[in-house]
Motif scaffolding. Structure first.
Motif, PDB file in Angstrom:
ATOM      1  N   LYS A  72       0.687  -1.589   0.160  1.00 40.40           N
ATOM      2  CA  LYS A  72       0.420  -0.153  -0.469  1.00 40.40           C
ATOM      3  C   LYS A  72       0.665   1.243  -0.004  1.00 40.40           C
ATOM      4  O   LYS A  72       1.364   1.385   1.058  1.00 40.40           O
ATOM      5  CB  LYS A  72      -0.898   0.086   1.077  1.00 40.40           C
ATOM      6  N   LEU A  73       0.651   1.927  -0.967  1.00 36.27           N
ATOM      7  CA  LEU A  73       1.835   3.217  -1.458  1.00 36.27           C
ATOM      8  C   LEU A  73       0.646   4.180  -0.601  1.00 36.27           C
ATOM      9  O   LEU A  73      -0.720   4.715  -0.010  1.00 36.27           O
ATOM     10  CB  LEU A  73       1.241   3.711  -2.704  1.00 36.27           C
ATOM     11  N   ALA A  74       1.675   5.248   0.732  1.00 40.06           N
ATOM     12  CA  ALA A  74       0.882   6.851   1.319  1.00 40.06           C
ATOM     13  C   ALA A  74       0.151   7.484   0.411  1.00 40.06           C
ATOM     14  O   ALA A  74      -0.374   7.704   0.989  1.00 40.06           O
ATOM     15  CB  ALA A  74       1.720   6.797   1.924  1.00 40.06           C
ATOM     16  N   HIS A  75       0.807   7.712  -0.617  1.00 39.88           N
ATOM     17  CA  HIS A  75      -0.399   8.406  -1.188  1.00 39.88           C
ATOM     18  C   HIS A  75      -0.317   8.111  -3.206  1.00 39.88           C
ATOM     19  O   HIS A  75      -0.419   6.886  -2.996  1.00 39.88           O
ATOM     20  CB  HIS A  75       1.126   9.936  -1.764  1.00 39.88           C
ATOM     21  N   ASN A  76      -1.351   8.473  -3.826  1.00 40.91           N
ATOM     22  CA  ASN A  76      -1.545   8.382  -5.210  1.00 40.91           C
ATOM     23  C   ASN A  76      -0.368   9.187  -6.152  1.00 40.91           C
ATOM     24  O   ASN A  76      -0.292  10.376  -6.235  1.00 40.91           O
ATOM     25  CB  ASN A  76      -2.647   8.909  -5.470  1.00 40.91           C
ATOM     26  N   ARG A  77       0.441   7.890  -6.380  1.00 44.77           N
ATOM     27  CA  ARG A  77       1.665   8.732  -7.692  1.00 44.77           C
ATOM     28  C   ARG A  77       1.585   8.245  -8.683  1.00 44.77           C
ATOM     29  O   ARG A  77       2.923   8.757  -9.495  1.00 44.77           O
ATOM     30  CB  ARG A  77       2.986   7.825  -6.266  1.00 44.77           C
ATOM     31  N   GLY A  78       0.833   7.871  -9.079  1.00 44.78           N
ATOM     32  CA  GLY A  78       0.645   7.631 -11.268  1.00 44.78           C
ATOM     33  C   GLY A  78       1.156   7.238 -10.878  1.00 44.78           C
ATOM     34  O   GLY A  78       2.068   5.873 -10.416  1.00 44.78           O
ATOM     35  N   HIS A  79       0.803   6.358 -11.539  1.00 43.65           N
ATOM     36  CA  HIS A  79       0.677   4.380 -12.187  1.00 43.65           C
ATOM     37  C   HIS A  79       2.194   4.099 -12.684  1.00 43.65           C
ATOM     38  O   HIS A  79       2.953   2.637 -11.979  1.00 43.65           O
ATOM     39  CB  HIS A  79       0.361   4.488 -13.757  1.00 43.65           C
ATOM     40  N   GLN A  80       3.796   5.161 -13.162  1.00 41.83           N
ATOM     41  CA  GLN A  80       4.637   4.744 -13.434  1.00 41.83           C
ATOM     42  C   GLN A  80       4.957   4.315 -11.606  1.00 41.83           C
ATOM     43  O   GLN A  80       6.100   3.518 -11.579  1.00 41.83           O
ATOM     44  CB  GLN A  80       5.558   6.107 -14.246  1.00 41.83           C
ATOM     45  N   ASN A  81       5.068   5.612 -11.221  1.00 38.75           N
ATOM     46  CA  ASN A  81       5.893   5.244  -9.608  1.00 38.75           C
ATOM     47  C   ASN A  81       5.134   4.390  -8.604  1.00 38.75           C
ATOM     48  O   ASN A  81       5.838   3.395  -8.368  1.00 38.75           O
ATOM     49  CB  ASN A  81       5.420   6.755  -9.115  1.00 38.75           C
ATOM     50  N   ALA A  82       3.840   3.746  -9.096  1.00 36.93           N
ATOM     51  CA  ALA A  82       3.261   2.746  -8.285  1.00 36.93           C
ATOM     52  C   ALA A  82       3.962   1.084  -8.801  1.00 36.93           C
ATOM     53  O   ALA A  82       4.296   0.327  -8.175  1.00 36.93           O
ATOM     54  CB  ALA A  82       1.576   2.629  -8.539  1.00 36.93           C
ATOM     55  N   LEU A  83       4.146   1.997 -10.501  1.00 36.06           N
ATOM     56  CA  LEU A  83       4.869   0.460 -10.363  1.00 36.06           C
ATOM     57  C   LEU A  83       6.235   0.081 -10.289  1.00 36.06           C
ATOM     58  O   LEU A  83       6.869  -0.877 -10.451  1.00 36.06           O
ATOM     59  CB  LEU A  83       4.680   0.323 -12.099  1.00 36.06           C
ATOM     60  N   LEU A  84       6.680   1.137 -10.233  1.00 37.18           N
ATOM     61  CA  LEU A  84       8.617   0.950  -9.763  1.00 37.18           C
ATOM     62  C   LEU A  84       8.415   0.893  -7.633  1.00 37.18           C
ATOM     63  O   LEU A  84       9.042  -0.290  -8.061  1.00 37.18           O
ATOM     64  CB  LEU A  84       9.001   2.080 -10.056  1.00 37.18           C
ATOM     65  N   ALA A  85       7.537   1.361  -7.714  1.00 38.82           N
ATOM     66  CA  ALA A  85       7.376   0.984  -6.225  1.00 38.82           C
ATOM     67  C   ALA A  85       7.437  -0.955  -6.078  1.00 38.82           C
ATOM     68  O   ALA A  85       7.949  -1.858  -5.168  1.00 38.82           O
ATOM     69  CB  ALA A  85       6.230   1.735  -5.526  1.00 38.82           C
ATOM     70  N   GLY A  86       6.180  -1.316  -7.309  1.00 42.60           N
ATOM     71  CA  GLY A  86       5.901  -2.838  -7.098  1.00 42.60           C
ATOM     72  C   GLY A  86       6.983  -3.775  -7.584  1.00 42.60           C
ATOM     73  O   GLY A  86       7.607  -4.519  -6.901  1.00 42.60           O
ATOM     74  N   LEU A  87       8.276  -3.006  -8.293  1.00 49.27           N
ATOM     75  CA  LEU A  87       9.106  -4.058  -9.509  1.00 49.27           C
ATOM     76  C   LEU A  87      10.413  -4.284  -8.346  1.00 49.27           C
ATOM     77  O   LEU A  87      11.328  -4.513  -8.460  1.00 49.27           O
ATOM     78  CB  LEU A  87       9.292  -3.185 -10.499  1.00 49.27           C
ATOM     79  N   MET A  88      10.603  -2.794  -6.977  1.00 54.52           N
ATOM     80  CA  MET A  88      11.572  -2.656  -6.527  1.00 54.52           C
ATOM     81  C   MET A  88      11.185  -3.512  -5.124  1.00 54.52           C
ATOM     82  O   MET A  88      12.236  -4.430  -4.668  1.00 54.52           O
ATOM     83  CB  MET A  88      11.790  -0.877  -6.017  1.00 54.52           C
ATOM     84  N   THR A  89       9.926  -3.886  -4.721  1.00 54.19           N
ATOM     85  CA  THR A  89      10.098  -4.636  -4.265  1.00 54.19           C
ATOM     86  C   THR A  89      10.339  -6.520  -4.759  1.00 54.19           C
ATOM     87  O   THR A  89      10.242  -6.761  -3.919  1.00 54.19           O
ATOM     88  CB  THR A  89       8.963  -4.584  -3.439  1.00 54.19           C
ATOM     89  N   ALA A  90       9.848  -5.456  -5.580  1.00 54.66           N
ATOM     90  CA  ALA A  90       9.769  -7.387  -6.201  1.00 54.66           C
ATOM     91  C   ALA A  90      11.326  -8.350  -6.395  1.00 54.66           C
ATOM     92  O   ALA A  90      11.443  -9.091  -6.173  1.00 54.66           O
ATOM     93  CB  ALA A  90       8.895  -7.847  -7.873  1.00 54.66           C
ATOM     94  N   LYS A  91      12.094  -6.785  -6.944  1.00 57.27           N
ATOM     95  CA  LYS A  91      13.388  -7.451  -6.887  1.00 57.27           C
ATOM     96  C   LYS A  91      14.548  -8.079  -5.868  1.00 57.27           C
ATOM     97  O   LYS A  91      15.073  -8.728  -6.181  1.00 57.27           O
ATOM     98  CB  LYS A  91      14.103  -5.873  -7.354  1.00 57.27           C
TER      99      LYS A  91
END
Ligand code: UDP
Ligand code: MG
Length: 307
Positions: A72-91
């Motif tokens: 869960k992201l703390a704010h709405n940061r837009g598609h690209q940033n949300a994707l990055l958050a997911g990818l960096m966590t998945a990494k």
């Protein structure tokens, strides 16, 4: 067998999520059975600060379904940033990660091919759309125009590829070194340069809910893509300035010859005023970006992680 993470940004997607999770669970189980993914594989749902019940749904699914994790992201940061958050966590836990949209517009039947290419040794696999029949005529033409324009500006983007792609852990490590605030993933990924391949698919219609990309956001996204990867617009301004200088010089000479000083003067002043404002706007756009980059604020904040 690789551990595959399916990273899905979700913004106000309560209407589609149950169906998406159901279909993907089925698909991932199939991939586990066919030896393309191991049991540690997960779909990682990223709640991009939704205002509806998206997070409640994600938390529930993550408890009921062992294939589901959520952040869960703390704010709405837009598609690209949300994707990055997911990818960096998945990494941290995967061998490769595949990004896809919550509405499953991108055909999930080709997921096997992504993983096959990865097992053949590709670090990046781009999903490319065959046709755009399900998009409106307007979206189709503006999108194609955008790819052409980007190419003309010298930006290396994959034609008809959105954010449906597989990246290996190594490619994700490389991606994490790109620190830019103005994130345009489909421009950055080709810069990484590892071995890549394509998978072709047909795009479906969204099966529920509505597009979170209205025209205003599309324009902002296109502008972001251009200004993050090309300084040609700045050069075009200089060219425009040079041409205008020449034209007004000729105009002035002509006006002097026919002796219509007032008309010539007024037109010229208004015209140049407009052009100057336009050019200042473009320069200002770049300065605005520099401002954002210099502050280098964090691109996302993860509030909760349900493994
Ligand atoms: N999305 C997001 N944050 C936003 C807007 C959209 O995470 O601020 C997600 C959305 O939930 C979806 C994906 O980005 O999974 C693509 O959005 P959408 O399907 O609305 O765009 P379209 O397919 O119409 O271009
Ligand atoms: Mg969509």
């Amino acid at each position: 067998m690789p551990t595959v993470y399916f990273v899905i940004p979700c913004y106000n997607e309560e209407e589609v999520l149950p169906e998406t999770v159901r279909r993907l669970t089925e698909k991932i189980n199939g991939m586990i059975a066919s030896g393309r993914a191991d049991r540690k594989s997960r779909m990682l749902l990223v709640d991009d600060g939704s205002r509806d019940k998206t997070w409640e749904l994600i938390s529930r699914f993550s408890e009921e379904n062992e294939l589901v994790s959520g952040i869960k992201l703390a704010h709405n940061r837009g598609h690209q940033n949300a994707l990055l958050a997911g990818l960096m966590t998945a990494k941290e836990s995967c061998d490769c990660a595949i990004s896809l949209d919550a509405d499953l517009q991108d055909d999930i039947e080709v997921l096997d091919q992504f993983v096959d290419k990865f097992m053949e040794g590709c670090d990046v696999v781009y999903g490319v759309r065959n046709k755009r029949e399900t998009d409106t005529f307007f979206k189709r033409t503006t999108a194609l125009g955008f790819y052409k324009f980007m190419a003309a500006l010298g930006v290396d983007v994959v034609y008809n590829h959105a954010d449906y792609r597989l990246m290996s852990r190594r490619a994700l490590e490389a991606l994490s070194e790109y620190k830019e605030t103005n994130l345009f993933l489909r421009g950055i990924v080709p810069l990484i340069g590892y071995r890549s391949d394509y998978v072709y698919y047909d795009r479906h219609e969204r099966f529920a809910g509505e597009s979170k990309y209205p025209l205003k956001k599309m324009i902002a996204f296109a502008w972001d893509g251009i200004t993050s990867f090309s300084v040609k617009p700045l050069r075009m301004i200089a060219g425009l300035g040079a041409v205008l200088c020449l034209v007004s010089l000729i105009g002035v000479i002509r006006a002097l010859v026919v002796r219509s000083f007032i008309t010539a003067g007024f037109c010229g002043v208004w015209f140049l005023g407009g052009v100057q404002l336009l050019c200042l706007g473009v320069v200002g756009g770049y300065i605005g970006k520099i401002y954002g980059e210099v502050k280098a604020r964090p691109r996302f904040k993860i509030e909760e992680y349900k493994k």
